[in-house]
Motif scaffolding. Structure first.
Motif, short mmCIF file in Angstrom:
data_model
loop_
_atom_site.label_atom_id
_atom_site.label_comp_id
_atom_site.label_asym_id
_atom_site.label_seq_id
_atom_site.Cartn_x
_atom_site.Cartn_y
_atom_site.Cartn_z
N LEU A 69 32.55 57.09 36.88
CA LEU A 69 31.50 57.25 35.87
C LEU A 69 30.72 55.95 35.78
CD1 LEU A 69 30.77 59.33 33.53
CD2 LEU A 69 32.22 57.96 32.10
N ASN A 70 29.42 56.02 36.03
CA ASN A 70 28.58 54.82 35.88
C ASN A 70 27.92 54.84 34.52
OD1 ASN A 70 28.99 53.65 38.46
ND2 ASN A 70 27.80 55.34 39.30
N VAL A 71 28.15 53.76 33.79
CA VAL A 71 27.61 53.69 32.43
C VAL A 71 26.32 52.88 32.46
CG1 VAL A 71 28.14 52.96 30.08
CG2 VAL A 71 29.99 53.66 31.60
N THR A 72 25.25 53.45 31.93
CA THR A 72 23.99 52.70 31.84
C THR A 72 23.62 52.56 30.37
OG1 THR A 72 22.76 54.75 32.05
CG2 THR A 72 23.09 53.50 34.06
N PHE A 73 22.94 51.46 30.06
CA PHE A 73 22.56 51.22 28.67
C PHE A 73 21.04 51.09 28.64
CE2 PHE A 73 22.32 48.44 24.84
CZ PHE A 73 22.94 49.33 23.97
N ASN A 74 20.38 52.03 27.99
CA ASN A 74 18.93 52.09 28.02
C ASN A 74 18.41 52.54 26.65
OD1 ASN A 74 16.51 51.90 29.29
ND2 ASN A 74 17.16 53.16 31.06
N ASN A 97 18.89 51.48 23.73
CA ASN A 97 19.99 51.58 22.78
C ASN A 97 20.84 52.85 22.92
OD1 ASN A 97 20.17 49.24 21.47
ND2 ASN A 97 18.81 49.81 19.77
N GLN A 98 20.78 53.45 24.06
CA GLN A 98 21.58 54.67 24.26
C GLN A 98 22.40 54.53 25.54
OE1 GLN A 98 19.32 58.31 24.15
NE2 GLN A 98 20.23 58.61 22.12
N TYR A 99 23.59 55.08 25.48
CA TYR A 99 24.41 55.07 26.67
C TYR A 99 24.09 56.31 27.50
CZ TYR A 99 27.30 51.20 25.24
OH TYR A 99 27.73 49.96 24.91
N GLY A 100 23.97 56.10 28.78
CA GLY A 100 23.80 57.24 29.68
C GLY A 100 24.95 57.24 30.66
N PHE A 101 25.37 58.40 31.06
CA PHE A 101 26.52 58.50 31.95
C PHE A 101 26.16 59.35 33.16
CE2 PHE A 101 27.89 58.10 27.61
CZ PHE A 101 28.65 56.95 27.69
N ILE A 102 26.34 58.74 34.29
CA ILE A 102 26.03 59.47 35.51
C ILE A 102 27.34 59.74 36.23
CG2 ILE A 102 24.64 59.48 37.62
CD1 ILE A 102 22.60 58.34 35.94
N VAL A 103 27.67 61.01 36.42
CA VAL A 103 28.89 61.37 37.14
C VAL A 103 28.46 61.91 38.49
CG1 VAL A 103 30.94 62.81 37.19
CG2 VAL A 103 30.04 62.01 35.01
N ILE A 139 33.71 53.32 35.07
CA ILE A 139 35.02 53.74 34.57
C ILE A 139 35.38 55.07 35.22
CG2 ILE A 139 34.94 52.54 32.35
CD1 ILE A 139 33.88 55.04 31.11
N LEU A 140 36.54 55.59 34.85
CA LEU A 140 36.95 56.88 35.39
C LEU A 140 36.94 57.93 34.29
CD1 LEU A 140 40.01 55.67 37.51
CD2 LEU A 140 37.78 56.39 38.37
N LEU A 141 36.38 59.08 34.62
CA LEU A 141 36.40 60.20 33.69
C LEU A 141 37.46 61.16 34.21
CD1 LEU A 141 34.93 61.76 31.33
CD2 LEU A 141 33.60 62.87 33.13
N GLY A 142 38.43 61.50 33.37
CA GLY A 142 39.52 62.38 33.79
C GLY A 142 39.40 63.76 33.15
N LEU A 167 34.25 68.48 28.15
CA LEU A 167 34.36 67.03 27.91
C LEU A 167 35.09 66.70 26.61
CD1 LEU A 167 30.88 66.02 29.25
CD2 LEU A 167 33.09 65.63 30.32
N PHE A 168 35.26 67.69 25.74
CA PHE A 168 36.02 67.43 24.52
C PHE A 168 37.51 67.27 24.84
CE2 PHE A 168 32.11 69.13 22.89
CZ PHE A 168 31.86 68.24 21.85
N LYS A 169 37.91 67.75 26.02
CA LYS A 169 39.31 67.58 26.42
C LYS A 169 39.43 66.55 27.55
CE LYS A 169 40.81 72.05 24.86
NZ LYS A 169 40.61 73.46 25.21
N ALA A 170 38.39 65.77 27.76
CA ALA A 170 38.40 64.81 28.87
C ALA A 170 38.97 63.46 28.41
CB ALA A 170 37.00 64.64 29.42
N HIS A 171 39.23 62.60 29.37
CA HIS A 171 39.78 61.26 29.11
C HIS A 171 38.91 60.24 29.83
CE1 HIS A 171 43.74 63.06 27.94
NE2 HIS A 171 43.29 64.01 28.72
N VAL A 172 38.88 59.02 29.31
CA VAL A 172 38.28 57.95 30.11
C VAL A 172 39.34 56.87 30.36
CG1 VAL A 172 35.86 58.26 29.48
CG2 VAL A 172 37.32 56.86 28.04
#
Ligand code: ADP
Ligand code: MG
Length: 369
Positions: free
Chosen positions: A254-259, A261-267, A289-292, A355-360
Protein backbone atom coordinates in the motif's frame (compact mmCIF):
# COMPACT_ATOMS: atom_id res chain seq x y z
CA UNK A 1 0.80 -17.15 39.85
CA UNK A 2 1.30 -19.14 36.67
CA UNK A 3 2.46 -22.74 36.92
CA UNK A 4 5.37 -22.61 34.46
CA UNK A 5 7.39 -19.43 34.14
CA UNK A 6 10.02 -18.86 31.50
CA UNK A 7 11.96 -15.62 31.67
CA UNK A 8 14.33 -14.27 29.03
CA UNK A 9 15.43 -17.75 27.99
CA UNK A 10 18.06 -18.21 25.32
CA UNK A 11 19.84 -21.15 23.76
CA UNK A 12 22.89 -21.18 21.53
CA UNK A 13 24.39 -24.29 19.97
CA UNK A 14 28.04 -24.38 19.01
CA UNK A 15 28.87 -26.51 16.04
CA UNK A 16 32.32 -27.06 14.56
CA UNK A 17 32.30 -24.00 12.32
CA UNK A 18 29.56 -21.73 13.67
CA UNK A 19 27.22 -20.79 16.49
CA UNK A 20 23.46 -21.23 16.07
CA UNK A 21 21.10 -19.08 18.13
CA UNK A 22 18.15 -21.47 18.45
CA UNK A 23 16.21 -19.30 20.93
CA UNK A 24 16.45 -15.72 22.15
CA UNK A 25 14.54 -13.67 24.76
CA UNK A 26 11.78 -16.23 25.30
CA UNK A 27 9.42 -15.07 28.04
CA UNK A 28 6.13 -16.85 28.62
CA UNK A 29 3.94 -18.22 31.39
CA UNK A 30 1.73 -21.29 31.25
CA UNK A 31 -1.27 -21.48 33.56
CA UNK A 32 -2.28 -24.51 35.60
CA UNK A 33 -4.42 -26.97 33.55
CA UNK A 34 -3.80 -24.99 30.38
CA UNK A 35 -3.36 -26.56 26.93
CA UNK A 36 -0.54 -24.41 25.59
CA UNK A 37 0.70 -24.79 22.01
CA UNK A 38 4.14 -23.88 20.64
CA UNK A 39 3.57 -23.24 16.94
CA UNK A 40 6.00 -22.24 14.22
CA UNK A 41 7.76 -23.28 11.04
CA UNK A 42 10.33 -26.06 11.00
CA UNK A 43 13.62 -25.00 12.61
CA UNK A 44 12.16 -22.08 14.60
CA UNK A 45 13.19 -23.61 17.96
CA UNK A 46 10.07 -25.42 19.20
CA UNK A 47 11.78 -28.70 20.10
CA UNK A 48 14.70 -26.86 21.67
CA UNK A 49 12.28 -24.98 23.94
CA UNK A 50 10.48 -28.19 24.91
CA UNK A 51 13.82 -29.91 25.62
CA UNK A 52 14.87 -27.00 27.84
CA UNK A 53 11.61 -27.29 29.81
CA UNK A 54 12.16 -31.05 30.17
CA UNK A 55 15.77 -30.47 31.25
CA UNK A 56 17.26 -32.42 28.34
CA UNK A 57 19.16 -29.27 27.35
CA UNK A 58 20.62 -26.49 29.49
CA UNK A 59 19.83 -22.85 28.63
CA UNK A 60 22.52 -20.37 27.58
CA UNK A 61 20.69 -17.67 29.57
CA UNK A 62 17.47 -16.99 31.44
CA UNK A 63 15.38 -19.02 33.84
CA UNK A 64 12.69 -21.73 33.88
CA UNK A 65 10.64 -22.43 36.98
CA UNK A 66 7.64 -24.55 37.90
CA UNK A 67 5.71 -22.99 40.77
CA UNK A 68 8.30 -22.02 43.38
CA UNK A 69 10.93 -24.45 42.08
CA UNK A 70 13.65 -23.16 39.76
CA UNK A 71 14.26 -25.85 37.14
CA UNK A 72 17.08 -24.14 35.27
CA UNK A 73 18.94 -20.91 35.81
CA UNK A 74 22.23 -20.14 34.20
CA UNK A 75 22.90 -17.17 36.51
CA UNK A 76 22.11 -19.11 39.68
CA UNK A 77 23.88 -22.24 38.44
CA UNK A 78 20.79 -24.39 38.92
CA UNK A 79 19.87 -27.32 36.70
CA UNK A 80 17.44 -29.93 37.98
CA UNK A 81 17.82 -33.29 36.22
CA UNK A 82 14.97 -34.37 33.90
CA UNK A 83 13.98 -37.31 36.14
CA UNK A 84 13.47 -34.95 39.11
CA UNK A 85 11.09 -32.61 37.25
CA UNK A 86 7.99 -34.85 37.24
CA UNK A 87 7.51 -34.10 33.57
CA UNK A 88 6.21 -36.57 30.98
CA UNK A 89 7.13 -36.31 27.32
CA UNK A 90 5.83 -37.84 24.09
CA UNK A 91 7.77 -37.42 20.85
CA UNK A 92 6.89 -37.91 17.20
CA UNK A 93 9.03 -41.04 17.10
CA UNK A 94 7.89 -42.47 20.41
CA UNK A 95 9.35 -45.90 21.14
CA UNK A 96 7.32 -48.61 22.84
CA UNK A 97 9.08 -51.67 24.23
CA UNK A 98 8.33 -54.28 21.53
CA UNK A 99 8.71 -57.33 23.79
CA UNK A 100 6.29 -55.97 26.41
CA UNK A 101 2.51 -56.02 25.99
CA UNK A 102 0.37 -52.88 26.27
CA UNK A 103 -0.22 -53.25 30.02
CA UNK A 104 3.50 -53.78 30.71
CA UNK A 105 4.43 -50.79 28.55
CA UNK A 106 2.06 -48.50 30.45
CA UNK A 107 3.16 -49.96 33.78
CA UNK A 108 6.89 -49.53 33.17
CA UNK A 109 7.35 -45.94 34.49
CA UNK A 110 5.43 -46.89 37.66
CA UNK A 111 7.61 -49.95 38.19
CA UNK A 112 10.88 -48.03 38.00
CA UNK A 113 9.45 -45.61 40.57
CA UNK A 114 8.85 -48.49 42.98
CA UNK A 115 5.05 -48.15 43.16
CA UNK A 116 3.34 -51.23 44.66
CA UNK A 117 1.83 -53.91 42.39
CA UNK A 118 -1.78 -53.29 43.55
CA UNK A 119 -1.55 -49.56 42.87
CA UNK A 120 0.15 -50.16 39.54
CA UNK A 121 -2.60 -52.46 38.28
CA UNK A 122 -5.28 -49.91 39.19
CA UNK A 123 -3.39 -47.00 37.61
CA UNK A 124 -2.70 -48.92 34.38
CA UNK A 125 -6.37 -49.86 34.09
CA UNK A 126 -7.50 -46.27 34.65
CA UNK A 127 -5.14 -44.90 31.98
CA UNK A 128 -6.03 -47.72 29.56
CA UNK A 129 -9.74 -47.09 29.96
CA UNK A 130 -9.34 -43.38 29.36
CA UNK A 131 -7.46 -44.03 26.12
CA UNK A 132 -9.74 -46.92 25.07
CA UNK A 133 -6.95 -49.46 25.33
CA UNK A 134 -8.54 -51.75 27.93
CA UNK A 135 -9.43 -54.35 25.28
CA UNK A 136 -5.87 -54.63 23.94
CA UNK A 137 -3.92 -54.77 27.22
CA UNK A 138 -2.38 -58.15 26.37
CA UNK A 139 -1.39 -57.25 22.80
CA UNK A 140 2.21 -56.52 21.79
CA UNK A 141 2.92 -53.17 20.05
CA UNK A 142 3.51 -54.99 16.74
CA UNK A 143 -0.14 -56.13 16.72
CA UNK A 144 -1.54 -52.60 17.16
CA UNK A 145 -2.55 -49.93 14.65
CA UNK A 146 -0.58 -46.67 14.46
CA UNK A 147 -3.30 -44.82 16.37
CA UNK A 148 -3.38 -47.43 19.14
CA UNK A 149 0.41 -47.35 19.50
CA UNK A 150 0.27 -43.56 19.80
CA UNK A 151 -2.37 -43.91 22.54
CA UNK A 152 -0.17 -46.41 24.42
CA UNK A 153 2.66 -43.86 24.34
CA UNK A 154 0.30 -41.21 25.74
CA UNK A 155 -1.06 -43.59 28.40
CA UNK A 156 2.48 -44.48 29.47
CA UNK A 157 3.34 -40.78 29.75
CA UNK A 158 0.32 -39.72 31.80
CA UNK A 159 -0.11 -42.80 34.01
CA UNK A 160 2.10 -41.34 36.73
CA UNK A 161 0.17 -38.05 36.77
CA UNK A 162 3.00 -35.69 35.82
CA UNK A 163 2.86 -32.01 36.75
CA UNK A 164 3.60 -31.14 33.14
CA UNK A 165 2.90 -33.06 29.95
CA UNK A 166 5.06 -32.20 26.93
CA UNK A 167 4.26 -33.40 23.41
CA UNK A 168 6.50 -32.82 20.40
CA UNK A 169 4.59 -33.23 17.12
CA UNK A 170 3.03 -36.46 18.43
CA UNK A 171 0.51 -36.89 15.61
CA UNK A 172 2.76 -36.25 12.59
CA UNK A 173 3.06 -39.96 11.76
CA UNK A 174 -0.69 -40.59 11.63
CA UNK A 175 -2.86 -40.28 8.53
CA UNK A 176 -5.19 -37.28 8.24
CA UNK A 177 -8.38 -38.93 9.54
CA UNK A 178 -6.68 -40.58 12.49
CA UNK A 179 -4.87 -37.36 13.27
CA UNK A 180 -8.18 -35.50 13.55
CA UNK A 181 -9.81 -38.09 15.83
CA UNK A 182 -6.71 -38.52 18.02
CA UNK A 183 -6.56 -34.73 18.29
CA UNK A 184 -10.13 -34.63 19.61
CA UNK A 185 -9.47 -37.43 22.11
CA UNK A 186 -6.32 -35.76 23.33
CA UNK A 187 -8.12 -32.49 23.97
CA UNK A 188 -10.93 -34.24 25.89
CA UNK A 189 -8.46 -36.30 27.90
CA UNK A 190 -6.38 -33.27 28.78
CA UNK A 191 -9.43 -31.39 30.05
CA UNK A 192 -10.67 -34.44 32.01
CA UNK A 193 -7.30 -35.05 33.68
CA UNK A 194 -6.46 -31.38 34.06
CA UNK A 195 -2.78 -32.00 33.26
CA UNK A 196 -0.98 -28.81 32.22
CA UNK A 197 0.12 -29.54 28.66
CA UNK A 198 2.59 -27.99 26.23
CA UNK A 199 2.15 -29.18 22.69
CA UNK A 200 4.55 -28.54 19.81
CA UNK A 201 3.34 -28.43 16.21
CA UNK A 202 4.10 -26.72 12.90
CA UNK A 203 0.47 -27.22 11.85
CA UNK A 204 -1.65 -24.13 12.43
CA UNK A 205 -4.92 -26.11 12.20
CA UNK A 206 -3.74 -28.41 14.99
CA UNK A 207 -2.70 -25.38 17.05
CA UNK A 208 -6.01 -23.58 16.49
CA UNK A 209 -8.14 -26.62 17.40
CA UNK A 210 -6.12 -27.78 20.43
CA UNK A 211 -4.72 -24.70 22.10
CA UNK A 212 -6.26 -22.69 24.90
CA UNK A 213 -3.42 -20.34 23.97
CA UNK A 214 -0.74 -20.41 21.30
CA UNK A 215 2.79 -19.01 21.25
CA UNK A 216 3.81 -18.47 17.64
CA UNK A 217 7.57 -18.75 17.23
CA UNK A 218 9.68 -17.64 14.31
CA UNK A 219 13.43 -17.84 13.95
CA UNK A 220 14.02 -18.41 17.68
CA UNK A 221 11.78 -15.69 19.07
CA UNK A 222 8.11 -15.28 19.97
CA UNK A 223 6.03 -13.30 17.48
CA UNK A 224 2.77 -13.38 19.49
CA UNK A 225 1.09 -15.20 22.37
CA UNK A 226 -2.70 -15.37 22.60
CA UNK A 227 -5.85 -17.40 22.21
CA UNK A 228 -6.48 -18.84 18.74
CA UNK A 229 -9.08 -16.08 18.17
CA UNK A 230 -6.67 -13.32 19.21
CA UNK A 231 -4.02 -14.54 16.79
CA UNK A 232 -6.58 -14.88 14.02
CA UNK A 233 -8.44 -11.62 14.59
CA UNK A 234 -5.66 -9.37 15.86
CA UNK A 235 -2.32 -10.50 14.44
CA UNK A 236 0.43 -8.15 15.59
CA UNK A 237 2.45 -8.35 12.39
CA UNK A 238 2.42 -9.76 8.87
CA UNK A 239 4.16 -12.98 9.95
CA UNK A 240 1.38 -13.93 12.38
CA UNK A 241 -1.23 -12.73 9.88
CA UNK A 242 -0.04 -15.04 7.13
CA UNK A 243 0.94 -18.03 9.31
CA UNK A 244 -2.52 -18.42 10.85
CA UNK A 245 -5.40 -19.12 8.48
CA UNK A 246 -5.72 -21.11 5.26
CA UNK A 247 -5.48 -19.97 2.54
CA UNK A 248 -3.29 -17.30 4.13
CA UNK A 249 -4.24 -13.66 4.46
CA UNK A 250 -3.60 -11.63 1.30
CA UNK A 251 -0.98 -8.91 1.70
CA UNK A 252 -1.03 -5.95 -0.66
CA UNK A 253 1.64 -3.29 -0.83
CA UNK A 254 0.00 0.00 0.00
CA UNK A 255 1.49 3.33 -1.06
CA UNK A 256 0.43 6.17 1.15
CA UNK A 257 0.28 9.66 -0.38
CA UNK A 258 -0.43 12.89 1.45
CA UNK A 259 -2.16 15.53 -0.64
CA UNK A 260 -4.34 18.54 0.30
CA UNK A 261 -4.32 17.38 3.91
CA UNK A 262 -5.81 14.07 2.86
CA UNK A 263 -4.35 10.63 2.79
CA UNK A 264 -4.66 8.70 -0.42
CA UNK A 265 -4.01 5.01 -0.73
CA UNK A 266 -3.01 3.29 -3.88
CA UNK A 267 -3.20 -0.50 -3.85
CA UNK A 268 -1.46 -1.96 -6.83
CA UNK A 269 -2.55 0.91 -9.05
CA UNK A 270 -6.11 1.24 -7.75
CA UNK A 271 -6.93 4.19 -5.52
CA UNK A 272 -9.06 3.10 -2.58
CA UNK A 273 -10.51 4.74 0.48
CA UNK A 274 -9.58 3.26 3.82
CA UNK A 275 -11.91 3.39 6.83
CA UNK A 276 -10.77 5.64 9.70
CA UNK A 277 -10.09 2.64 11.93
CA UNK A 278 -7.29 1.60 9.56
CA UNK A 279 -6.01 5.10 8.82
CA UNK A 280 -5.48 5.60 12.58
CA UNK A 281 -3.06 2.67 12.64
CA UNK A 282 -0.84 4.12 9.96
CA UNK A 283 2.16 6.08 11.14
CA UNK A 284 2.20 9.42 9.31
CA UNK A 285 5.78 9.02 8.20
CA UNK A 286 5.22 5.62 6.68
CA UNK A 287 5.12 5.67 2.91
CA UNK A 288 4.74 2.00 2.09
CA UNK A 289 2.85 -0.45 4.26
CA UNK A 290 1.03 -3.74 3.88
CA UNK A 291 -2.72 -4.07 3.68
CA UNK A 292 -3.91 -7.48 4.87
CA UNK A 293 -7.25 -8.95 3.81
CA UNK A 294 -8.37 -12.50 4.56
CA UNK A 295 -9.70 -14.53 1.60
CA UNK A 296 -13.13 -14.78 3.26
CA UNK A 297 -13.35 -10.97 3.32
CA UNK A 298 -13.10 -10.58 -0.44
CA UNK A 299 -16.24 -10.91 -2.52
CA UNK A 300 -16.90 -11.35 -6.22
CA UNK A 301 -19.46 -8.83 -7.43
CA UNK A 302 -21.56 -9.23 -10.60
CA UNK A 303 -21.10 -5.54 -11.54
CA UNK A 304 -18.08 -3.22 -11.21
CA UNK A 305 -18.35 -0.33 -8.76
CA UNK A 306 -16.11 2.59 -7.75
CA UNK A 307 -14.04 0.53 -5.32
CA UNK A 308 -14.05 -2.77 -7.12
CA UNK A 309 -10.92 -4.23 -8.68
CA UNK A 310 -10.82 -6.30 -11.86
CA UNK A 311 -8.84 -9.54 -11.58
CA UNK A 312 -8.20 -12.55 -13.80
CA UNK A 313 -8.96 -15.99 -12.38
CA UNK A 314 -5.92 -18.31 -12.44
CA UNK A 315 -7.02 -21.25 -10.33
CA UNK A 316 -10.00 -22.86 -8.62
CA UNK A 317 -10.10 -25.35 -5.73
CA UNK A 318 -13.52 -26.79 -4.97
CA UNK A 319 -13.74 -27.81 -1.31
CA UNK A 320 -17.41 -28.78 -1.29
CA UNK A 321 -19.33 -26.10 0.55
CA UNK A 322 -17.02 -23.35 -0.67
CA UNK A 323 -14.48 -22.73 -3.39
CA UNK A 324 -11.07 -21.11 -3.17
CA UNK A 325 -10.40 -18.84 -6.11
CA UNK A 326 -6.92 -17.67 -7.07
CA UNK A 327 -6.59 -14.62 -9.26
CA UNK A 328 -4.15 -11.95 -10.37
CA UNK A 329 -4.39 -8.23 -10.90
CA UNK A 330 -1.42 -7.05 -12.90
CA UNK A 331 1.34 -9.06 -11.21
CA UNK A 332 -0.30 -9.24 -7.78
CA UNK A 333 -1.85 -12.52 -6.62
CA UNK A 334 -5.02 -12.67 -4.59
CA UNK A 335 -6.97 -15.58 -3.11
CA UNK A 336 -10.58 -15.49 -2.01
CA UNK A 337 -13.27 -17.82 -0.77
CA UNK A 338 -16.57 -17.88 -2.62
CA UNK A 339 -19.62 -19.91 -1.67
CA UNK A 340 -21.91 -18.94 -4.55
CA UNK A 341 -20.25 -17.47 -7.65
CA UNK A 342 -17.68 -19.80 -9.21
CA UNK A 343 -16.02 -18.31 -12.31
CA UNK A 344 -13.94 -20.14 -14.95
CA UNK A 345 -10.16 -20.08 -15.14
CA UNK A 346 -9.12 -17.18 -17.38
CA UNK A 347 -12.33 -15.25 -16.69
CA UNK A 348 -12.15 -11.59 -15.62
CA UNK A 349 -14.18 -10.84 -12.47
CA UNK A 350 -14.65 -7.83 -10.25
CA UNK A 351 -13.87 -8.15 -6.57
CA UNK A 352 -14.44 -5.93 -3.56
CA UNK A 353 -12.30 -6.01 -0.42
CA UNK A 354 -14.11 -5.66 2.92
CA UNK A 355 -11.82 -3.00 4.33
CA UNK A 356 -13.64 -2.87 7.65
CA UNK A 357 -12.16 -6.31 8.31
CA UNK A 358 -8.73 -5.48 6.89
CA UNK A 359 -5.43 -5.00 8.72
CA UNK A 360 -2.41 -2.80 8.12
CA UNK A 361 1.12 -3.90 8.91
CA UNK A 362 4.52 -2.33 8.70
CA UNK A 363 6.39 -3.50 5.69
CA UNK A 364 9.30 -5.62 6.91
CA UNK A 365 12.85 -4.71 5.95
CA UNK A 366 13.20 -7.85 3.85
CA UNK A 367 10.52 -7.60 1.19
CA UNK A 368 7.63 -10.07 1.42
CA UNK A 369 5.92 -9.73 -1.94
P1 ADP B 1 11.92 -27.02 15.46
O1 ADP B 1 11.63 -28.04 16.49
O2 ADP B 1 11.07 -25.78 15.58
O3 ADP B 1 11.86 -27.56 14.07
P2 ADP B 1 14.59 -27.06 16.61
O4 ADP B 1 14.35 -26.62 18.01
O5 ADP B 1 14.79 -28.51 16.39
O6 ADP B 1 13.42 -26.49 15.66
O7 ADP B 1 15.88 -26.32 16.04
C1 ADP B 1 16.06 -24.91 16.14
C2 ADP B 1 17.41 -24.54 15.54
O8 ADP B 1 18.46 -25.02 16.37
C3 ADP B 1 17.67 -25.13 14.17
O9 ADP B 1 18.38 -24.19 13.42
C4 ADP B 1 18.51 -26.34 14.47
O10 ADP B 1 19.33 -26.67 13.37
C5 ADP B 1 19.31 -25.89 15.66
N1 ADP B 1 19.67 -27.01 16.55
C6 ADP B 1 18.81 -27.76 17.27
N2 ADP B 1 19.47 -28.68 18.00
C7 ADP B 1 20.79 -28.50 17.72
C8 ADP B 1 22.01 -29.12 18.16
N3 ADP B 1 22.00 -30.13 19.06
N4 ADP B 1 23.18 -28.67 17.65
C9 ADP B 1 23.20 -27.66 16.77
N5 ADP B 1 22.11 -27.02 16.32
C10 ADP B 1 20.92 -27.43 16.78
MG1 MG C 1 11.05 -30.09 16.25
Amino acid sequence: MSLLNIVNLSKKFSTINRQVTALSSITLAVEEKEFFVLLGPSGCGKSTLLNLIAGLEQPSGGEISLGATIFSSRAKRIHIAPRDRNIAMVFQNYALYPHMNVAENIEFPLKIRGISKDKRVAMVLEAAQMLELDKVLQAKPGELSGGQRQRVAIARAIVRKPSLFLLDEPLSNLDAKLRASTRNNLKLLQKRLGITTIYVTHDQVEAMTLGDRIALLNNGHIEQIGTPQELYNNPVNHFVATFIGSPPMNLFTLNVTFNNNQYGFIVNGTKIELPDSLVKQIKKTTQTILLGVRPENIEIKPEPSKDSIEVTVTGIERLGRETIIYAVCESVSVSLISSNLVPQIGEKVTIVLDLFKAHVFEKPKSDVN
